[in-house]
Design a protein around this motif. Structure first.
Motif, mmCIF file in Angstrom:
data_model
loop_
_atom_site.group_PDB
_atom_site.id
_atom_site.type_symbol
_atom_site.label_atom_id
_atom_site.label_comp_id
_atom_site.label_asym_id
_atom_site.label_seq_id
_atom_site.Cartn_x
_atom_site.Cartn_y
_atom_site.Cartn_z
ATOM 1 N N THR A 1 0.742 -1.181 -0.012
ATOM 2 C CA THR A 1 0.003 -0.030 0.028
ATOM 3 C C THR A 1 0.807 1.216 0.262
ATOM 4 O O THR A 1 0.544 2.296 -0.779
ATOM 5 N N LEU A 2 1.810 1.281 0.698
ATOM 6 C CA LEU A 2 2.855 2.516 0.980
ATOM 7 C C LEU A 2 3.581 2.789 -0.408
ATOM 8 O O LEU A 2 3.819 3.684 -0.956
ATOM 9 N N SER B 1 2.168 1.796 -3.353
ATOM 10 C CA SER B 1 1.100 2.713 -4.108
ATOM 11 C C SER B 1 1.170 3.965 -3.873
ATOM 12 O O SER B 1 0.889 4.925 -4.567
ATOM 13 N N VAL B 2 1.273 4.427 -2.577
ATOM 14 C CA VAL B 2 1.363 5.850 -1.994
ATOM 15 C C VAL B 2 2.435 6.578 -2.654
ATOM 16 O O VAL B 2 2.370 7.639 -3.327
ATOM 17 N N GLU B 3 3.649 6.063 -2.705
ATOM 18 C CA GLU B 3 5.049 6.513 -3.418
ATOM 19 C C GLU B 3 4.515 6.796 -4.747
ATOM 20 O O GLU B 3 5.040 7.795 -5.497
ATOM 21 N N GLN C 1 1.443 7.588 -6.324
ATOM 22 C CA GLN C 1 0.836 8.689 -6.444
ATOM 23 C C GLN C 1 1.673 10.041 -6.312
ATOM 24 O O GLN C 1 1.218 11.163 -6.688
ATOM 25 N N ILE D 1 -4.893 8.787 -2.240
ATOM 26 C CA ILE D 1 -4.280 8.755 -1.208
ATOM 27 C C ILE D 1 -5.115 8.487 -0.021
ATOM 28 O O ILE D 1 -4.742 7.822 0.839
ATOM 29 N N LEU E 1 -6.277 5.201 0.002
ATOM 30 C CA LEU E 1 -4.982 4.007 0.498
ATOM 31 C C LEU E 1 -4.985 4.366 1.904
ATOM 32 O O LEU E 1 -4.440 3.400 2.777
ATOM 33 N N ALA E 2 -5.037 5.450 2.403
ATOM 34 C CA ALA E 2 -4.648 5.549 3.776
ATOM 35 C C ALA E 2 -5.647 5.051 4.971
ATOM 36 O O ALA E 2 -5.483 4.754 5.925
ATOM 37 N N PHE F 1 1.166 9.963 6.736
ATOM 38 C CA PHE F 1 0.248 11.013 5.854
ATOM 39 C C PHE F 1 0.256 12.230 6.453
ATOM 40 O O PHE F 1 0.192 13.502 5.598
ATOM 41 N N VAL G 1 7.433 8.360 3.595
ATOM 42 C CA VAL G 1 6.960 7.163 3.179
ATOM 43 C C VAL G 1 7.944 6.226 3.054
ATOM 44 O O VAL G 1 8.044 5.021 3.317
#
Length: 299
Positions: A79-80, A82-84, A86, A121, A124-125, A183, A225
């Protein structure tokens, strides 16, 4: 020394009874592959076997917990990641937004995409782990990590750090990480950073300054992140080591248990054959003895 008639019969009968019982016991040990250790037959081994059983049961629980924690940490890392992804796209857009040659429609389009990134995001959070159904980035309490407020801002809904999972006696590991460490840190609120730039692009006010602020904030968020992923990775490595240690201990414990409890089949079969041979010989002798008359015996 004179041997009485009763002694002539009692001794062979007693021996045959003993041999029969021994043969039956050995046959049972072969059939069940267990020696049948009891508190009476071998008190020391019985106590040790009980200790091994309790330790094995306890380790089974810890092993299950380790598997859960490994699964949650793996999902958190994905998941992190995916955050990166974005944030990297947001960084590209912020860099473009700093370009004075963009038209109003271009800036508006970038603003819309940044708004979508912020929403992605946010989703995702609020990801929940697939194993327990708990927020990956929540706190010690609460079913949701982040909420949208009436003014459109996004804030952390939980409190404290996620609870740890016991993985050994007196040892636990957090399988997830608080969103406040990812976040909305003290140094950067990635929701506000991206949202502010999106608003500025849509309104067309002071875009260059907003883009410069966003570039700094997004880079800070990317570093945050990355640190969170490093923490998750370290805990995953620790769990891998703990699992390996547990496997080694279990193997050593199993060797000890088997030595006390399991039947050595080749040895047991050899002993059974020996016992049956002696029993057969004793029965043959007893049959001859009982067929003899007292007169023939005294002759």
């Amino acid at each position: 020394m004179r041997i009485s008639t009763s002694q002539m019969y009692t001794r062979p009968v007693s021996l045959m009874t003993q041999l029969t019982a021994e043969a039956d016991k050995t046959q049972t040990q072969i059939a069940t592959t267990k020696l049948g250790v009891t508190a009476v037959s071998d008190a020391a081994a019985y106590v040790k076997l009980q200790q091994i059983q309790r330790a094995t049961t306890g380790d089974a629980t810890y092993k299950s917990n380790i598997n859960v924690a490994q699964g949650v940490l793996s999902q958190a890392d994905q998941t992190l990641d995916s955050v990166e992804t974005q944030l990297q796209r947001a960084l590209e857009l912020a860099t473009r937004a700093a370009n004075d040659t963009l038209s109003d429609s271009d800036r508006a389009a970038i603003g819309e995409e940044l708004g979508a990134i912020r929403d992605t995001i946010y989703g995702l959070a609020n990801t929940k782990d697939d194993i327990r159904g708990q927020p990956l980035f929540g706190g010690a309490t609460g079913d949701t990590a982040y909420v949208k407020n009436a003014d459109g801002s996004i804030s952390f809904a939980g409190t404290g750090e996620p609870s740890g999972i016991p993985v050994a006696d007196g040892e636990s590991i957090q399988p997830s990480i608080s969103g406040q460490r990812v976040f909305t840190t003290a140094d950067a609120d990635m929701f506000a950073i991206i949202g502010n730039l999106a608003d500025a692009l849509k309104s067309g006010t002071d875009v260059k300054a907003a883009a410069g602020t966003a570039l700094t904030g997004i880079n800070t968020s990317l570093n945050t992140v990355a640190l969170a992923r490093a923490s998750v990775g370290a805990r995953g490595a620790r769990l891998d080591l703990k699992s390996e240690q547990m496997t080694n201990v279990a193997e050593t414990r199993e060797v000890a248990r088997s030595g006390m409890e399991d039947t050595d089949i080749p040895t047991a079969v050899a002993n059974l054959q020996k016992t049956l041979t002696v029993l057969s010989a004793t029965q043959s002798t007893f049959t001859k003895l009982t067929s003899m008359s007292l007169f023939n015996y005294l002759k």
